[in-house]
Write a protein that holds these residues in place. Structure first.
Motif, PDB file in Angstrom:
ATOM      1  N   TYR A  95      -5.271   2.678 -12.084  1.00 39.78           N
ATOM      2  CA  TYR A  95      -5.462   2.349 -13.207  1.00 39.78           C
ATOM      3  C   TYR A  95      -6.682   2.417 -14.158  1.00 39.78           C
ATOM      4  CZ  TYR A  95      -2.049  -1.059 -10.954  1.00 39.78           C
ATOM      5  OH  TYR A  95      -1.057  -1.341 -10.388  1.00 39.78           O
ATOM      6  N   ASN A 134      -6.357 -10.263  -1.436  1.00 39.22           N
ATOM      7  CA  ASN A 134      -6.185 -10.782  -2.454  1.00 39.22           C
ATOM      8  C   ASN A 134      -6.346  -9.441  -3.282  1.00 39.22           C
ATOM      9  OD1 ASN A 134      -6.382 -13.805  -2.410  1.00 39.22           O
ATOM     10  ND2 ASN A 134      -4.692 -13.042  -3.792  1.00 39.22           N
ATOM     11  N   GLY A 135      -5.375  -7.992  -3.672  1.00 40.87           N
ATOM     12  CA  GLY A 135      -6.296  -7.225  -5.267  1.00 40.87           C
ATOM     13  C   GLY A 135      -6.186  -5.905  -3.954  1.00 40.87           C
ATOM     14  N   ALA A 136      -5.846  -6.109  -2.849  1.00 42.06           N
ATOM     15  CA  ALA A 136      -6.163  -5.157  -1.672  1.00 42.06           C
ATOM     16  C   ALA A 136      -4.942  -3.584  -2.371  1.00 42.06           C
ATOM     17  CB  ALA A 136      -5.451  -5.398  -0.171  1.00 42.06           C
ATOM     18  N   LYS A 157      -1.340  -4.103  -2.784  1.00 47.77           N
ATOM     19  CA  LYS A 157      -0.762  -4.234  -1.810  1.00 47.77           C
ATOM     20  C   LYS A 157       0.482  -4.404  -3.124  1.00 47.77           C
ATOM     21  CE  LYS A 157      -1.263  -8.381  -0.433  1.00 47.77           C
ATOM     22  NZ  LYS A 157      -2.367  -8.662  -1.105  1.00 47.77           N
ATOM     23  N   SER A 158       0.657  -5.366  -4.017  1.00 47.77           N
ATOM     24  CA  SER A 158       1.767  -5.604  -5.059  1.00 47.77           C
ATOM     25  C   SER A 158       1.887  -3.889  -5.881  1.00 47.77           C
ATOM     26  CB  SER A 158       1.739  -5.929  -6.464  1.00 47.77           C
ATOM     27  OG  SER A 158       1.363  -7.132  -5.176  1.00 47.77           O
TER      28      SER A 158
END
Ligand SMILES: Nc1ncnc2c1ncn2[C@@H]1O[C@H](COP(=O)(O)OP(=O)(O)OP(=O)(O)O)[C@@H](O)[C@H]1O
Length: 332
Positions: free
Chosen positions: A14, A60-62, A64-65
């Motif tokens: 990103y 969190n923040g790995a 996945k999404s």
């Protein structure tokens, strides 16, 4: 072997604002914003066989999404390729949509103000389902998910558990081959969680559904998934069966005891003392045969205990454990 999903060297970056330091940093960032790259997914490769149920885990923040969004065609990989049943999702979004179902625990696909039935009628049109196909699937899902008695009720009147059952039915109404579930049991009480897990197991075996599930609740993974993928900082750190993960991880539970008075080192059989504060001690339960009853029997003669709990390891602790207990494991 036929793969439902093939992910090959996928990276996703990103572009994010680079806020500069110093007294005038905010001013420079405002008038001449700089961008920097953040790597959310880094050179990831894995395959999922048709009919497999895979837990996709990470702190969190790995990433996945981000990975789920790429697999569903919402995001485009920066490099590498993803194929779902032989097609790249972002290039074939329409065809892909026919084969996938998606449930995001924190976002609803149901129309909030309308009766449940209306969202289904809309999906029938969106997916161009024939009357026969729609009725057959509807009858099956109404029965398995037990939603008959709130079928005509407005979505905003449903309990969280009822809404999640309706979300699942909606995601499955067009009979997809692959189901993506992002935290499907989040916020549900234990009974509702159990119901969702049981239903997913049943539908998966009856329909040979491929499931990709992200969850912070390890019980979801244990009861629904046969395989696990663990990511950390965008990178793959484990891929294999649940049994391999257990063997790699060692203990899965932690005992925490709180004391009323300062207490010295205290050993408990079947556990390893890992944190020895005067008022609070943490133990890893080493032996799977060490039951809570066994621990209780040992604790009952110790006065001075204010509280104790046995809890599962968190995803963060599992990730640490995977790193601690050896090299990264990849065994399909
Ligand atoms: N649209 C975006 N723009 C910029 N950075 C993003 C964007 N979406 C995610 N990120 C960043 O990418 C990294 C991975 O985020 P992602 O949401 O994929 O992780 P996650 O494993 O799903 O986390 P969580 O469990 O907290 O939902 C994070 O550092 C996040 O801040």
């Amino acid at each position: 072997m036929e793969f439902a999903i093939e992910v090959c060297n996928v990276t996703k970056t990103y572009k994010i604002a680079n806020n500069r330091d110093g007294n005038t940093g905010w001013f420079h960032s405002l008038v001449k914003p700089e961008r920097k790259e953040l790597t959310a997914v880094s050179d990831l490769s894995f395959q999922v066989s048709t009919g497999d149920s895979v837990g996709y885990l990470g702190p969190n923040g790995a990433g996945k999404s981000t990975m789920i969004k790429m697999m569903t065609g919402i995001l485009v990989p920066t490099s590498g390729t993803i194929e779902l049943r032989g097609r790249q999702p972002h290039l074939h979004r329409k065809e892909n949509a026919q084969h996938i179902g998606v449930v995001f625990g924190q976002r609803s696909q149901l129309w909030w103000e309308l009766p449940v039935v209306d969202s289904f009628e809309l999906h029938k049109i969106m997916y161009s389902l024939s009357n026969y196909c729609y009725e057959r699937n509807k009858n099956y899902l109404l029965q398995v998910l037990e939603i008959k008695n709130f079928w005509n009720q407005s979505v905003r009147q449903l309990s969280l558990g009822q809404r999640m059952r309706a979300e699942l039915a909606l995601a499955l109404i067009h009979e997809p081959k692959i189901l993506f579930l992002d935290e499907p049991t989040i916020g549900l009480d234990i009974e509702a969680k159990e119901a969702v897990r049981k239903i997913l197991r049943q539908i998966q075996s009856e329909r040979e559904l491929t499931i990709i599930l992200t969850s912070h609740d390890l019980q979801d993974i244990r009861e629904i998934c046969s395989k696990v993928i663990i990511v950390n900082g965008g990178e793959l750190i484990f891929e294999g069966t649940l049994d391999t993960l257990r063997a790699q991880m060692g203990p899965e539970r932690r005992l925490v005891i709180t004391f009323a008075k300062p207490t010295g080192e205290l050993r408990i059989a079947g556990t390893a003392l890992i944190s020895n504060d005067k008022f609070e001690k943490h133990y890893l339960i080493q032996d799977r045969a060490t039951s809570s009853g066994n621990i209780l029997a040992q604790l009952k003669d110790i006065d001075n205990i204010v509280d104790f709990s046995v809890r599962e390891l968190t995803i963060e602790e599992i990730v640490k454990s995977v790193y601690r207990n050896g090299s990264i494991v990849k065994c399909s």
